[in-house]
Design a protein around this motif. Structure first.
Motif, PDB file in Angstrom:
ATOM      1  N   GLY A   1       0.804  -1.228   0.000  1.00  0.00           N
ATOM      2  CA  GLY A   1       0.000   0.000   0.000  1.00  0.00           C
ATOM      3  C   GLY A   1       0.829   1.266   0.000  1.00  0.00           C
ATOM      4  N   TYR A   2       2.091   1.151  -0.371  1.00  0.00           N
ATOM      5  CA  TYR A   2       2.965   2.329  -0.386  1.00  0.00           C
ATOM      6  C   TYR A   2       3.458   2.552  -1.813  1.00  0.00           C
TER       7      TYR A   2
ATOM      8  N   ARG B   1      -6.956   7.198   3.141  1.00  0.00           N
ATOM      9  CA  ARG B   1      -6.334   6.823   1.858  1.00  0.00           C
ATOM     10  C   ARG B   1      -7.075   5.681   1.171  1.00  0.00           C
TER      11      ARG B   1
ATOM     12  N   ASP C   1      -2.057  -6.511   8.725  1.00  0.00           N
ATOM     13  CA  ASP C   1      -1.038  -6.601   9.792  1.00  0.00           C
ATOM     14  C   ASP C   1      -1.352  -7.777  10.707  1.00  0.00           C
TER      15      ASP C   1
ATOM     16  N   ARG D   1      -6.113   9.417  18.679  1.00  0.00           N
ATOM     17  CA  ARG D   1      -7.137   9.072  17.689  1.00  0.00           C
ATOM     18  C   ARG D   1      -8.527   9.038  18.329  1.00  0.00           C
TER      19      ARG D   1
HETATM   20  N1  UDP Z   1      -0.887   1.791   5.013  1.00  0.00           N
HETATM   21  C1  UDP Z   1      -0.644   1.658   3.660  1.00  0.00           C
HETATM   22  N2  UDP Z   1      -0.319   2.776   2.940  1.00  0.00           N
HETATM   23  C2  UDP Z   1      -0.259   3.999   3.500  1.00  0.00           C
HETATM   24  C3  UDP Z   1      -0.532   4.153   4.874  1.00  0.00           C
HETATM   25  C4  UDP Z   1      -0.879   3.010   5.613  1.00  0.00           C
HETATM   26  O1  UDP Z   1      -0.717   0.577   3.109  1.00  0.00           O
HETATM   27  O2  UDP Z   1       0.026   4.959   2.794  1.00  0.00           O
HETATM   28  C5  UDP Z   1      -1.243   0.580   5.779  1.00  0.00           C
HETATM   29  C6  UDP Z   1      -0.466   0.340   7.055  1.00  0.00           C
HETATM   30  O3  UDP Z   1       0.754  -0.303   6.745  1.00  0.00           O
HETATM   31  C7  UDP Z   1      -1.424  -0.545   7.818  1.00  0.00           C
HETATM   32  C8  UDP Z   1      -2.791  -0.050   7.363  1.00  0.00           C
HETATM   33  O4  UDP Z   1      -2.551   0.733   6.208  1.00  0.00           O
HETATM   34  O5  UDP Z   1      -1.267  -1.877   7.408  1.00  0.00           O
HETATM   35  C9  UDP Z   1      -3.556   0.852   8.312  1.00  0.00           C
HETATM   36  O6  UDP Z   1      -3.369   0.539   9.588  1.00  0.00           O
HETATM   37  P1  UDP Z   1      -4.095   1.304  10.757  1.00  0.00           P
HETATM   38  O7  UDP Z   1      -3.779   0.553  11.984  1.00  0.00           O
HETATM   39  O8  UDP Z   1      -3.790   2.771  10.685  1.00  0.00           O
HETATM   40  O9  UDP Z   1      -5.597   1.072  10.332  1.00  0.00           O
HETATM   41  P2  UDP Z   1      -6.931   1.425  11.064  1.00  0.00           P
HETATM   42  O10 UDP Z   1      -6.605   1.889  12.462  1.00  0.00           O
HETATM   43  O11 UDP Z   1      -7.500   2.493  10.171  1.00  0.00           O
HETATM   44  O12 UDP Z   1      -7.692   0.135  11.016  1.00  0.00           O
END
Ligand code: UDP
Length: 246
Positions: free
Chosen positions: A137-138, A165, A190, A223
């Motif tokens: 995702g980067y 995003r 993750d 958050r």
């Molecule tokens: N992530 C990504 N690209 C980005 C920013 C984040 O792929 O530009 C991924 C990050 O590695 C993680 C997921 O997005 O695996 C978001 O995790 P987070 O815990 O922030 O998610 P949420 O709390 O929104 O469920």
């Protein structure tokens, strides 16, 4: 399938169980239709209030799953008893449905090692799963990634890039291919990769996984605070207003 939708601060939340939600998606797949699925929580609503485009995307989703604990509380304030449907569990069961029925799947999001390991683990559990696309995702070359996804044409696409995003990305995909099922799954890769652990079951059962994660990663505190209490306060005000109007 008819479903009931309640509105919290102008944002829809579908009142359904996990299985009803899965039935809704299965039906769409069988009928060759697409769906944009969002798993909503108070943080997302707060972000949507600040960002018009995000708000619009969230309000237009075809299926809005009551994921957050704050959403469950908000519905309780409205007098509605709704079970919390964790997005990560919903998405995992959706993958099982895909494996059982031969629907192809794509995964976009998280770091390279994480998405690879997540897909590897899922394939171990469901060897029949037809994974036609996978990417981290980067990336900066969004148009090329979207092109590649359209080419691979997964029936179901899971996007794990965090809010907002992933929502913007999903919206772009949907605008180019309306009959795809797309779901934003946040940090799910993750967990599936094994790099991050979910909270112990008791915390999950109490709907307090977010609190456990905040205790473990205090940087997440910003958050939920002041977002969650402020959200609940607004819901109370809105509910009183609605009762007055009624
Ligand atoms: N992530 C990504 N690209 C980005 C920013 C984040 O792929 O530009 C991924 C990050 O590695 C993680 C997921 O997005 O695996 C978001 O995790 P987070 O815990 O922030 O998610 P949420 O709390 O929104 O469920």
């Amino acid at each position: 399938m008819e479903k009931e939708r309640e509105y919290i601060l102008g944002y829809g939340v579908d009142l359904l169980t996990k299985n009803e939600g899965l039935d809704f998606v299965s039906e769409r797949i069988i009928e060759n239709e697409g769906a944009q699925i969002a798993t909503i929580n108070p943080e997302m609503i707060a972000m949507g209030e600040k960002d018009e485009k995000l708000g619009e995307i969230l309000r237009n989703a075809d299926l809005i799953i009551p994921d957050g604990f704050g959403i469950k509380l908000a519905l309780r304030i409205r007098g509605i008893k709704q079970e919390q449907v964790p997005g990560i569990e919903f998405a995992r069961e959706l993958i099982n449905i895909c494996a059982e029925n031969g629907y192809s799947v794509g995964f976009v999001g998280a770091h390279e090692e994480v998405v690879n390991r997540a897909v590897e683990n899922i394939k171990k559990q469901t060897p029949n799963l037809n994974v036609v696309y996978k990417h981290n995702g980067y990336f900066d070359n969004e148009d090329a990634i979207i092109e590649a996804i359209l080419e691979a044409s997964p029936r179901v696409l899971l996007v794990a890039m965090g809010v907002p995003r992933q929502e913007f990305f999903i919206d772009k995909i949907k605008s180019k291919k309306d009959d795809i099922i797309v779901i934003g799954v946040g940090g799910s890769f993750d967990v599936w990769s094994g790099f991050t652990k979910r909270a112990p079951v008791i915390w999950q059962k109490l709907g307090l996984e977010w609190l456990y994660r905040t205790i473990k990663q205090p940087e997440r505190f910003k958050r939920i605070f002041p977002t969650l209490p402020l959200f609940l306060f607004k819901v109370i005000i809105e509910t009183i207003q609605l009762e007055k109007d009624y």
